[in-house]
Scaffold this active site. Structure first.
Site, PDB file in Angstrom:
ATOM      1  N   SER A   6      -3.766   2.848 -10.592  1.00  0.00           N
ATOM      2  CA  SER A   6      -3.679   4.107 -11.324  1.00  0.00           C
ATOM      3  C   SER A   6      -2.708   3.965 -12.490  1.00  0.00           C
ATOM      4  O   SER A   6      -1.515   3.722 -12.305  1.00  0.00           O
ATOM      5  CB  SER A   6      -3.208   5.220 -10.398  1.00  0.00           C
ATOM      6  OG  SER A   6      -2.832   6.328 -11.189  1.00  0.00           O
ATOM      7  N   MET A  33      -4.529  15.340 -15.843  1.00  0.00           N
ATOM      8  CA  MET A  33      -3.998  16.574 -15.231  1.00  0.00           C
ATOM      9  C   MET A  33      -3.741  17.604 -16.310  1.00  0.00           C
ATOM     10  O   MET A  33      -3.192  17.272 -17.361  1.00  0.00           O
ATOM     11  CB  MET A  33      -2.681  16.271 -14.513  1.00  0.00           C
ATOM     12  CG  MET A  33      -2.778  15.164 -13.491  1.00  0.00           C
ATOM     13  SD  MET A  33      -1.159  14.851 -12.763  1.00  0.00           S
ATOM     14  CE  MET A  33      -1.567  13.462 -11.689  1.00  0.00           C
ATOM     15  N   MET A  64      -8.328  16.081 -12.849  1.00  0.00           N
ATOM     16  CA  MET A  64      -7.628  17.141 -12.123  1.00  0.00           C
ATOM     17  C   MET A  64      -7.443  18.299 -13.086  1.00  0.00           C
ATOM     18  O   MET A  64      -6.323  18.649 -13.489  1.00  0.00           O
ATOM     19  CB  MET A  64      -6.287  16.609 -11.588  1.00  0.00           C
ATOM     20  CG  MET A  64      -6.481  15.686 -10.389  1.00  0.00           C
ATOM     21  SD  MET A  64      -5.040  14.648 -10.090  1.00  0.00           S
ATOM     22  CE  MET A  64      -5.415  13.283 -11.187  1.00  0.00           C
ATOM     23  N   ASP A 171      -7.176   7.940  -2.539  1.00  0.00           N
ATOM     24  CA  ASP A 171      -6.185   8.043  -3.613  1.00  0.00           C
ATOM     25  C   ASP A 171      -4.966   8.817  -3.129  1.00  0.00           C
ATOM     26  O   ASP A 171      -5.074   9.980  -2.732  1.00  0.00           O
ATOM     27  CB  ASP A 171      -6.846   8.766  -4.794  1.00  0.00           C
ATOM     28  CG  ASP A 171      -5.946   8.905  -6.011  1.00  0.00           C
ATOM     29  OD1 ASP A 171      -4.849   8.316  -6.030  1.00  0.00           O
ATOM     30  OD2 ASP A 171      -6.361   9.602  -6.959  1.00  0.00           O
ATOM     31  N   GLY A 173      -0.644   7.570  -2.139  1.00  0.00           N
ATOM     32  CA  GLY A 173       0.228   6.943  -1.149  1.00  0.00           C
ATOM     33  C   GLY A 173      -0.328   5.688  -0.512  1.00  0.00           C
ATOM     34  O   GLY A 173       0.134   5.278   0.556  1.00  0.00           O
TER      35      GLY A 173
END
Ligand code: DX5
Ligand code: ZN
Length: 214
Positions: A6, A33, A64, A171, A173
């Site tokens: 990412s 975002m 997003m 997607d 962690g």
């Protein structure tokens, strides 16, 4: 099995270099975002266009943003190869998937950790990718939500029942500690931000993930 670093966690002053360092990954994950659908604002069309000019990686764009249908054409024109939209962000998820296909791009759907999986089920047969969010979207560097593993297993089963070749992407962690478990649960594509672009650089980060998956 795809790895999708990412770019949210990369060093933007060296975007071209970072993209070259992750060239051995198959995809670049691009987190857009809008400060509306999620509390954070990341970046938009010009950064995607710059990444596109610098790299031939598959540009996997995670939108997003509220009512993403307003911007699908713009992101396609800016160089997206795949566009993933949130079921919570549009009243017309089926139409959004159709529009992405009409633009000649791979269509993905995704949902927040608190959204019932049933929300994506009606379009599962139509999509090229399903993304399980394993953190609440908006920020890199958050902790993997353990219940995500069950959600991945359920979606794996639903896709298999349909005979769907769609990617099952995860997607949030994802790290060397949990990557094996995520793949064992049925994921075919791992997004990783902070685990790849760590303090010792993306090459080392990618290597650690690959080791964990061996
Ligand atoms: C979160 C984004 C993720 C994020 C992942 O809203 O969708 O793609 O960059 O970052 P890590 O891997 O650090 O959780
Ligand atoms: Zn993402």
């Amino acid at each position: 099995m795809h790895l999708a670093p990412s770019l949210l966690s990369c060093d933007f002053t060296r975007l071209g270099e970072e993209l070259r360092t992750i060239q051995s990954a198959d995809w670049a994950h691009v987190d857009v975002m809008d400060g509306q659908f999620v509390p954070n604002i990341s970046f938009g069309l010009p950064i995607l266009a710059a990444a596109r000019r610098a790299s031939n990686l598959f540009m996997d764009v995670h939108l997003m943003i509220d009512r993403p249908e307003r911007y699908l054409r713009d992101f396609a024109d800016a160089g997206a190869d795949g566009l993933t939209v949130h079921v919570e962000a549009t009243a017309h998820i089926h139409r959004a998937v159709q529009q992405i296909h009409e633009l000649g791009k791979k269509a993905g759907v995704t949902l927040n950790p608190g959204t019932p999986l049933e929300a994506v089920r009606p379009v599962l047969a139509d999509v090229d990718l399903v993304l399980v969010m394993s953190v609440n979207p908006g920020f890199g560097g958050q902790k993997f939500i353990p219940q995500s593993l069950d959600r991945i297993r359920t979606l794996r089963r639903w896709l298999d029942e349909l005979g769907s070749p769609a990617e099952l992407q995860v997607d949030g962690g994802v790290s060397p500690t949990n990557a094996r478990a995520v793949v064992n649960a049925g994921a075919t594509c791992l997004v990783a931000g902070s685990a790849v672009f760590g303090s010792d650089g993306a090459a080392a980060g990618l290597e650690r993930l690959r080791e964990a998956l061996k």
